[in-house]
Motif scaffolding. Structure first.
Motif, PDB file in Angstrom:
ATOM      1  N   ASP A  65     -13.650  10.987  -9.483  1.00 14.84           N
ATOM      2  CA  ASP A  65     -12.754  11.457 -10.550  1.00 14.84           C
ATOM      3  C   ASP A  65     -11.879  10.306 -11.063  1.00 14.84           C
ATOM      4  O   ASP A  65     -10.762  10.517 -11.523  1.00 14.84           O
ATOM      5  CB  ASP A  65     -11.921  12.661 -10.091  1.00 14.84           C
ATOM      6  N   PHE A  66     -12.385   9.110 -10.966  1.00 21.05           N
ATOM      7  CA  PHE A  66     -11.804   7.934 -11.609  1.00 21.05           C
ATOM      8  C   PHE A  66     -10.472   7.478 -11.005  1.00 21.05           C
ATOM      9  O   PHE A  66      -9.688   6.821 -11.660  1.00 21.05           O
ATOM     10  CB  PHE A  66     -11.628   8.171 -13.121  1.00 21.05           C
ATOM     11  N   GLN A  67     -10.214   7.839  -9.755  1.00 25.49           N
ATOM     12  CA  GLN A  67      -9.006   7.318  -9.116  1.00 25.49           C
ATOM     13  C   GLN A  67      -9.350   6.004  -8.428  1.00 25.49           C
ATOM     14  O   GLN A  67     -10.396   5.904  -7.777  1.00 25.49           O
ATOM     15  CB  GLN A  67      -8.498   8.304  -8.068  1.00 25.49           C
ATOM     16  N   LEU A  68      -8.470   5.037  -8.558  1.00 29.15           N
ATOM     17  CA  LEU A  68      -8.743   3.734  -7.961  1.00 29.15           C
ATOM     18  C   LEU A  68      -8.649   3.806  -6.438  1.00 29.15           C
ATOM     19  O   LEU A  68      -7.795   4.496  -5.893  1.00 29.15           O
ATOM     20  CB  LEU A  68      -7.739   2.704  -8.477  1.00 29.15           C
ATOM     21  N   VAL A  69      -9.571   3.078  -5.789  1.00 32.63           N
ATOM     22  CA  VAL A  69      -9.551   3.006  -4.321  1.00 32.63           C
ATOM     23  C   VAL A  69      -9.840   1.561  -3.907  1.00 32.63           C
ATOM     24  O   VAL A  69     -10.421   0.801  -4.680  1.00 32.63           O
ATOM     25  CB  VAL A  69     -10.621   3.937  -3.673  1.00 32.63           C
ATOM     26  N   PRO A  70      -9.429   1.187  -2.706  1.00 36.77           N
ATOM     27  CA  PRO A  70      -9.706  -0.188  -2.258  1.00 36.77           C
ATOM     28  C   PRO A  70     -11.200  -0.460  -2.182  1.00 36.77           C
ATOM     29  O   PRO A  70     -11.979   0.425  -1.830  1.00 36.77           O
ATOM     30  CB  PRO A  70      -9.083  -0.229  -0.863  1.00 36.77           C
ATOM     31  N   LEU A  71     -11.580  -1.681  -2.511  1.00 40.26           N
ATOM     32  CA  LEU A  71     -12.973  -2.099  -2.299  1.00 40.26           C
ATOM     33  C   LEU A  71     -12.910  -3.465  -1.601  1.00 40.26           C
ATOM     34  O   LEU A  71     -12.665  -3.512  -0.414  1.00 40.26           O
ATOM     35  CB  LEU A  71     -13.742  -2.117  -3.617  1.00 40.26           C
ATOM     36  N   LEU A  72     -13.031  -4.555  -2.367  1.00 42.13           N
ATOM     37  CA  LEU A  72     -12.888  -5.861  -1.707  1.00 42.13           C
ATOM     38  C   LEU A  72     -11.412  -6.212  -1.508  1.00 42.13           C
ATOM     39  O   LEU A  72     -11.086  -7.093  -0.723  1.00 42.13           O
ATOM     40  CB  LEU A  72     -13.605  -6.949  -2.504  1.00 42.13           C
ATOM     41  N   ALA A  73     -10.547  -5.549  -2.238  1.00 47.15           N
ATOM     42  CA  ALA A  73      -9.105  -5.673  -1.960  1.00 47.15           C
ATOM     43  C   ALA A  73      -8.689  -4.412  -1.200  1.00 47.15           C
ATOM     44  O   ALA A  73      -9.156  -3.317  -1.519  1.00 47.15           O
ATOM     45  CB  ALA A  73      -8.332  -5.790  -3.256  1.00 47.15           C
ATOM     46  N   THR A  74      -7.838  -4.573  -0.209  1.00 49.59           N
ATOM     47  CA  THR A  74      -7.445  -3.393   0.572  1.00 49.59           C
ATOM     48  C   THR A  74      -6.181  -2.748   0.022  1.00 49.59           C
ATOM     49  O   THR A  74      -5.952  -1.556   0.215  1.00 49.59           O
ATOM     50  CB  THR A  74      -7.205  -3.763   2.052  1.00 49.59           C
ATOM     51  N   SER A  75      -5.360  -3.530  -0.676  1.00 45.94           N
ATOM     52  CA  SER A  75      -4.149  -2.956  -1.267  1.00 45.94           C
ATOM     53  C   SER A  75      -3.647  -3.881  -2.370  1.00 45.94           C
ATOM     54  O   SER A  75      -4.075  -5.045  -2.466  1.00 45.94           O
ATOM     55  CB  SER A  75      -3.064  -2.789  -0.203  1.00 45.94           C
ATOM     56  N   TRP A  76      -2.774  -3.347  -3.201  1.00 46.91           N
ATOM     57  CA  TRP A  76      -2.188  -4.147  -4.282  1.00 46.91           C
ATOM     58  C   TRP A  76      -0.846  -3.554  -4.662  1.00 46.91           C
ATOM     59  O   TRP A  76      -0.612  -2.358  -4.493  1.00 46.91           O
ATOM     60  CB  TRP A  76      -3.121  -4.189  -5.506  1.00 46.91           C
ATOM     61  N   ASN A  77       0.011  -4.415  -5.111  1.00 44.52           N
ATOM     62  CA  ASN A  77       1.300  -3.936  -5.606  1.00 44.52           C
ATOM     63  C   ASN A  77       1.847  -4.918  -6.638  1.00 44.52           C
ATOM     64  O   ASN A  77       1.478  -6.099  -6.657  1.00 44.52           O
ATOM     65  CB  ASN A  77       2.290  -3.719  -4.455  1.00 44.52           C
ATOM     66  N   ALA A 150      -8.449  -2.878 -14.557  1.00 42.53           N
ATOM     67  CA  ALA A 150      -9.312  -3.891 -15.182  1.00 42.53           C
ATOM     68  C   ALA A 150     -10.158  -4.589 -14.125  1.00 42.53           C
ATOM     69  O   ALA A 150     -11.293  -4.988 -14.394  1.00 42.53           O
ATOM     70  CB  ALA A 150      -8.454  -4.900 -15.932  1.00 42.53           C
ATOM     71  N   LEU A 151      -9.606  -4.722 -12.917  1.00 37.96           N
ATOM     72  CA  LEU A 151     -10.353  -5.413 -11.856  1.00 37.96           C
ATOM     73  C   LEU A 151     -11.473  -4.541 -11.274  1.00 37.96           C
ATOM     74  O   LEU A 151     -12.284  -5.002 -10.491  1.00 37.96           O
ATOM     75  CB  LEU A 151      -9.411  -5.884 -10.749  1.00 37.96           C
ATOM     76  N   HIS A 152     -11.508  -3.286 -11.677  1.00 38.72           N
ATOM     77  CA  HIS A 152     -12.641  -2.429 -11.314  1.00 38.72           C
ATOM     78  C   HIS A 152     -13.839  -2.741 -12.210  1.00 38.72           C
ATOM     79  O   HIS A 152     -14.987  -2.506 -11.852  1.00 38.72           O
ATOM     80  CB  HIS A 152     -12.236  -0.951 -11.469  1.00 38.72           C
ATOM     81  N   TYR A 153     -13.570  -3.298 -13.391  1.00 32.39           N
ATOM     82  CA  TYR A 153     -14.642  -3.589 -14.351  1.00 32.39           C
ATOM     83  C   TYR A 153     -15.642  -4.566 -13.710  1.00 32.39           C
ATOM     84  O   TYR A 153     -15.252  -5.568 -13.112  1.00 32.39           O
ATOM     85  CB  TYR A 153     -14.018  -4.183 -15.624  1.00 32.39           C
ATOM     86  N   PRO A 154     -16.955  -4.256 -13.807  1.00 34.53           N
ATOM     87  CA  PRO A 154     -17.947  -5.044 -13.065  1.00 34.53           C
ATOM     88  C   PRO A 154     -17.981  -6.534 -13.418  1.00 34.53           C
ATOM     89  O   PRO A 154     -18.429  -7.339 -12.601  1.00 34.53           O
ATOM     90  CB  PRO A 154     -19.277  -4.369 -13.401  1.00 34.53           C
ATOM     91  N   ASN A 155     -17.517  -6.915 -14.602  1.00 39.72           N
ATOM     92  CA  ASN A 155     -17.525  -8.351 -14.932  1.00 39.72           C
ATOM     93  C   ASN A 155     -16.559  -9.150 -14.057  1.00 39.72           C
ATOM     94  O   ASN A 155     -16.629 -10.362 -14.001  1.00 39.72           O
ATOM     95  CB  ASN A 155     -17.120  -8.555 -16.401  1.00 39.72           C
ATOM     96  N   MET A 156     -15.622  -8.452 -13.410  1.00 36.20           N
ATOM     97  CA  MET A 156     -14.662  -9.159 -12.554  1.00 36.20           C
ATOM     98  C   MET A 156     -15.138  -9.179 -11.101  1.00 36.20           C
ATOM     99  O   MET A 156     -14.342  -9.299 -10.167  1.00 36.20           O
ATOM    100  CB  MET A 156     -13.295  -8.469 -12.625  1.00 36.20           C
ATOM    101  N   ALA A 157     -16.433  -9.046 -10.886  1.00 34.40           N
ATOM    102  CA  ALA A 157     -16.977  -9.038  -9.516  1.00 34.40           C
ATOM    103  C   ALA A 157     -16.764 -10.401  -8.851  1.00 34.40           C
ATOM    104  O   ALA A 157     -16.641 -11.427  -9.520  1.00 34.40           O
ATOM    105  CB  ALA A 157     -18.459  -8.702  -9.565  1.00 34.40           C
ATOM    106  N   ILE A 158     -16.727 -10.358  -7.520  1.00 37.44           N
ATOM    107  CA  ILE A 158     -16.430 -11.577  -6.749  1.00 37.44           C
ATOM    108  C   ILE A 158     -17.736 -12.233  -6.282  1.00 37.44           C
ATOM    109  O   ILE A 158     -18.590 -11.576  -5.678  1.00 37.44           O
ATOM    110  CB  ILE A 158     -15.553 -11.225  -5.517  1.00 37.44           C
ATOM    111  N   ILE A 159     -17.859 -13.519  -6.586  1.00 36.24           N
ATOM    112  CA  ILE A 159     -19.053 -14.266  -6.150  1.00 36.24           C
ATOM    113  C   ILE A 159     -18.622 -15.513  -5.375  1.00 36.24           C
ATOM    114  O   ILE A 159     -17.482 -15.970  -5.494  1.00 36.24           O
ATOM    115  CB  ILE A 159     -19.954 -14.704  -7.338  1.00 36.24           C
ATOM    116  N   HIS A 160     -19.556 -16.054  -4.599  1.00 37.09           N
ATOM    117  CA  HIS A 160     -19.282 -17.300  -3.878  1.00 37.09           C
ATOM    118  C   HIS A 160     -19.549 -18.479  -4.823  1.00 37.09           C
ATOM    119  O   HIS A 160     -20.491 -18.420  -5.617  1.00 37.09           O
ATOM    120  CB  HIS A 160     -20.175 -17.390  -2.634  1.00 37.09           C
TER     121      HIS A 160
END
Lengths: 510, 315
Positions: A65-77, A150-160
């Motif tokens: 239902d489009f609520q943000l949840v932690p993924l590669l980041a565990t928390s933010w403020n 915005a950081l959920h948007y797939p273009n902001m994915a994390i790569i090595h």
């Protein structure tokens, strides 16, 4: 091969044998993707590599239902109006075996912002600073309460950084996702991924995927019917029932964050009159359109958002169908059929409008024709023009249309501000009809800056109700996506937050 | 002869140059701004709107702000001076030469196989039909050729898929890499030119068989087989050679549709994809390659014509 079963007695004892459970998970899933695979750099093609190939992941996830949840980041403020601090998950490894730290996060976000204006714009990105190995601080140009969205948007994915060669050119995606990049056949544009044996969330069911872009919807239907793919998306709507009834194939329909809408040209005279806009909306029977034109693939629009969205205004009902009221509104606006030819006139001129529609999405042309016929029933003479999307964009840019049909994405980032601002603000880049209202602009700016989620959504609910009543653009139907899969594919769970679809690493294919 | 070849080569280069300018300009004339279309194809999705900033970024990246003559000049300079066909706008900076080299092999395989089918079926059936003029087999062949000429290749392709892929399950619907993948597109592409060649060979054979020297060979008492193979066929095939050359060009053009239907990764498919995404360097380069092959084959056939029929002299 990661999915093989080892019986080698000489293999050293610390070699873990992957997936010895059953042969049903050993086969790669053949996936007929909607678009041609033009590239797989997450900063440009995040939707493909993050949602379809599931090789890379973003810092922030989202629930159904489009609520943000932690993924590669565990928390933010938010530490100041323009600063956000993100804690990076510990224990996540890239596909090259190296651990994910704040340095790779900074590298990926800097790169995403540099490569694309859209990425920069979504994040309102100024800079990213490494605080320690597991903390980054992101500074925005202006206060931006939706940076995590915005950081959920797939273009902001994390790569090595090893994804790039010494010259800084992208060579292959090294991400953290459940699938590892295996190969890309330049000639056939076939993309292969294999299971990530060290996925940080735990064991992955799917052995891998062979992904081929099949842009033609009929060809996708044929491919699954013939058994050349196991899984595909968006088959022609009129084929859904037939395919579903075939033995070994099942087809399901889901709502995606996309809505068919008609933009109204506010530079043309009759449309500044709210009664005319409302009359047009009232003439359209959305339930009939969904049942008969879209073959049930979709839902009648209630507003501009789909009901699953946390921020959608739940008080809005399906936009009503009432041709009699439509006629009386037209009469109030001064349009009346004086000469008895069935077309209403004002100052002696018949009310004639054109409806421009692109042809690429199969629902669009018949929907435009149906709406044209509905408008003729209330006395508006309509001319429906169906053309290639590039041509309809030209018409839109030149403001050479009365009504134009668009299947617009409504969750590029999971927050209401994206749609409300780009569609309705005077300078919004998807404000195709050039609606301009300084009061509405001020309300949008205010809502956008609101940080408290409850208050923010309340403000956007009010804005949604306002544009619903003002009928600034006319929503027709929520977009339905069809997923066709062979019965041998099990365990797929649809994710409505994705663009068309997100592949599911927990699927199995027999 | 040398003078003739030099003149033909000069016009060949001139035509390729003209075709490249035309392709380049036409792509700018079709609806949809290039930068906007490229951004939609690569960044935001086809139906979603593109912001002014993105259009500016894409235009700056690919020099789309430059006047057309400069954009074209830069591309042409690269091709002529360095053999560099530029980089694709849509396939994220992949060199066009690399895309072309990947696409040309499948196209040649497809066109070559179709050509082999045209020759192997068209010529024998045409001869057979002429020899059996008026008989039931001739009538069947003539009806079949008329029907084959009337059906457009995309329709034939769809019917072949329906029968041989979906109903009988003998061949895959789309794909590349195996003989099974090749058969349906090659047949779909070959059907129309085969029918034309049958008709031409038949007409040419009948015409040749009516010549006085054939009457002379009959009077000489040569066997039917000797008359047909040693005297009639050789002369009857002269006009067919030119036509086969032309048809090889048509097969190349035909691959544009067939490759798209069967998802065959050739130059026709590359061209269509590039046109829709306004990938200007790819479109211009594909046109140049197709025109070059077409003209070179025609030149080759014209020269071969002289070898087959020494009476023909080029001045």
């Amino acid at each position: 091969m990661s999915g093989c079963t080892s019986t080698d007695k000489n293999s050293s004892s610390n070699v873990s044998v992957q997936n010895t459970s059953s042969s049903s998970t050993d086969r790669l899933l053949k996936f007929g993707e909607l678009w041609l695979i033009t590239g797989y750099d997450p900063a440009n093609n995040g939707v493909f590599i993050t949602e379809k190939a599931i090789v890379t992941e973003s810092l922030v996830g989202a629930t159904q239902d489009f609520q943000l949840v932690p993924l590669l980041a565990t928390s933010w403020n938010q530490t100041s109006p323009t600063t956000w601090r993100f804690t990076i998950r510990d224990g996540v490894k890239f596909h090259n075996g190296k651990p994910m730290t704040a340095h790779e996060v900074k590298f990926s976000l800097d790169r995403a912002a540099n490569i694309s204006a859209q990425n920069r714009q979504f994040m309102d990105f100024k800079s990213c600073k490494v605080i320690d190995d597991h903390t980054v601080e992101i500074e925005t140009n202006k206060p931006n309460p939706i940076l995590p969205h915005a950081l959920h948007y797939p273009n902001m994915a994390i790569i090595h950084p090893d994804s790039l060669n010494a010259q800084g050119n992208f060579i292959k995606p090294i991400g953290t996702g459940p699938m590892v990049f295996d190969s890309f056949d330049q000639q056939t544009r076939t993309f292969t991924v294999k299971k990530n044996p060290d996925y940080w969330k735990g064991p992955v069911n799917l052995s891998g995927m062979v992904i081929t872009g099949i842009p033609d919807s009929n060809a996708r239907a044929l491919s699954i019917e013939k058994g050349e793919v196991d899984f595909t998306v968006d088959v022609p709507m009129n084929e859904v029932k037939r395919l579903d009834e075939l033995p070994g194939i099942n087809v399901k329909t889901y709502l995606t964050p996309r809505v068919y809408r008609m933009a109204i040209n506010f530079n043309r005279t009759p449309f500044q009159d709210k009664r005319v806009r409302q009359a047009i909306s009232l003439a359209i029977n959305r339930t009939d359109i969904v049942n008969n034109v879209l073959y049930g693939v979709g839902a009648p629009a209630k507003g501009i958002f789909i009901p699953q969205m946390e921020w959608s205004n739940k008080n809005l009902d399906v936009l009503p169908y009432d041709p009699e009221k439509a006629k009386s509104l037209l009469k109030e606006a001064g349009y009346e059929d004086i000469n008895g030819d069935g077309i209403v006139e004002k100052d002696g001129k018949p009310f004639t409008i054109d409806i421009v529609s692109a042809q690429e999405r199969p629902g669009l042309p018949p929907m435009a024709e149906t709406i044209g016929a509905s408008l003729r029933k209330i006395g508006i003479d309509t001319k429906v023009e169906v053309m290639a999307s590039a041509a309809s964009t030209d018409r839109q840019n030149a403001m050479n249309f009365d009504l134009i049909m668009v299947p617009a994405n409504i969750a590029m980032i999971p927050d209401p501000s994206y749609v409300i601002e780009t569609w309705y603000r005077s300078d919004g880049y998807s404000n195709s009809g050039k609606y301009s209202n300084s009061t509405l602009d001020a309300l949008i700016d205010d809502a956008k800056q609101t940080i408290d989620k409850k208050e923010r959504y309340a403000k956007f609910n009010a804005l949604e109700a306002m544009v619903y009543d003002e009928m600034i653009c006319i929503p027709i139907a929520d977009y339905g996506v069809t997923i066709a899969q062979k019965d041998s594919v099990k365990g797929y769970v649809f994710d409505p937050t994705a663009h068309d679809l997100r592949m599911d690493a927990n699927m199995t294919v027999g | 002869m040398h003078h003739y070849i030099a003149k033909r080569l000069f016009f060949l280069v001139l035509t390729i140059f003209a075709a490249s300018i035309l392709a380049f300009l036409l792509l700018h004339a079709v609806p949809g701004g290039s930068a906007e279309t490229i951004a939609k194809h690569t960044l935001v999705g086809l139906e979603d709107d593109v912001s002014e900033q993105m259009i500016k970024d894409v235009s700056a990246k690919y020099n789309l702000f430059d006047p057309l003559w400069k954009q074209y000049g830069d591309w042409l300079g690269g091709v002529v001076l360095k053999g560099d066909f530029g980089t694709s706008f849509v396939y994220f900076d992949t060199p066009v030469a690399s895309l072309l080299s990947l696409a040309i092999v499948p196209t040649m395989i497809l066109a070559g196989t179709s050509m082999a089918l045209v020759i192997c079926l068209g010529i024998p059936l045409g001869i057979y039909s002429a020899i059996h003029e008026g008989k039931i087999s001739d009538i069947i062949i003539r009806v079949a050729t008329v029907l084959s000429i009337s059906f457009p290749s995309f329709w034939v392709a769809l019917i072949l898929i329906l029968i041989f892929s979906l109903t009988l399950g003998w061949f895959p619907v789309t794909g590349y890499g195996t003989i099974q993948n090749l058969i349906l597109p090659a047949v779909a592409l070959a059907l129309h030119p085969t029918a034309v060649i049958i008709r031409i060979v038949r007409t040419s054979m009948l015409e040749t068989l009516g010549q006085e020297y054939i009457t002379y060979t009959i009077a000489k008492g040569l066997s039917f087989r000797q008359i047909i193979w040693n005297h009639a066929v050789k002369n009857a095939l002269i006009p067919v050679i030119t036509l086969l050359g032309l048809y090889f060009g048509h097969l190349l053009a035909g691959t544009v549709i067939i490759e798209n239907i069967f998802a065959w990764p050739g130059i026709g498919k590359l061209l269509v994809d590039a046109v829709f995404s306004h990938d200007i360097p790819v479109v211009t380069s594909c046109i140049v390659v197709i025109v070059t092959i077409f003209l070179s084959v025609n030149l080759g056939v014209d020269l071969l014509y002289h070898v087959v029929d020494p009476r023909i002299r080029y001045e």
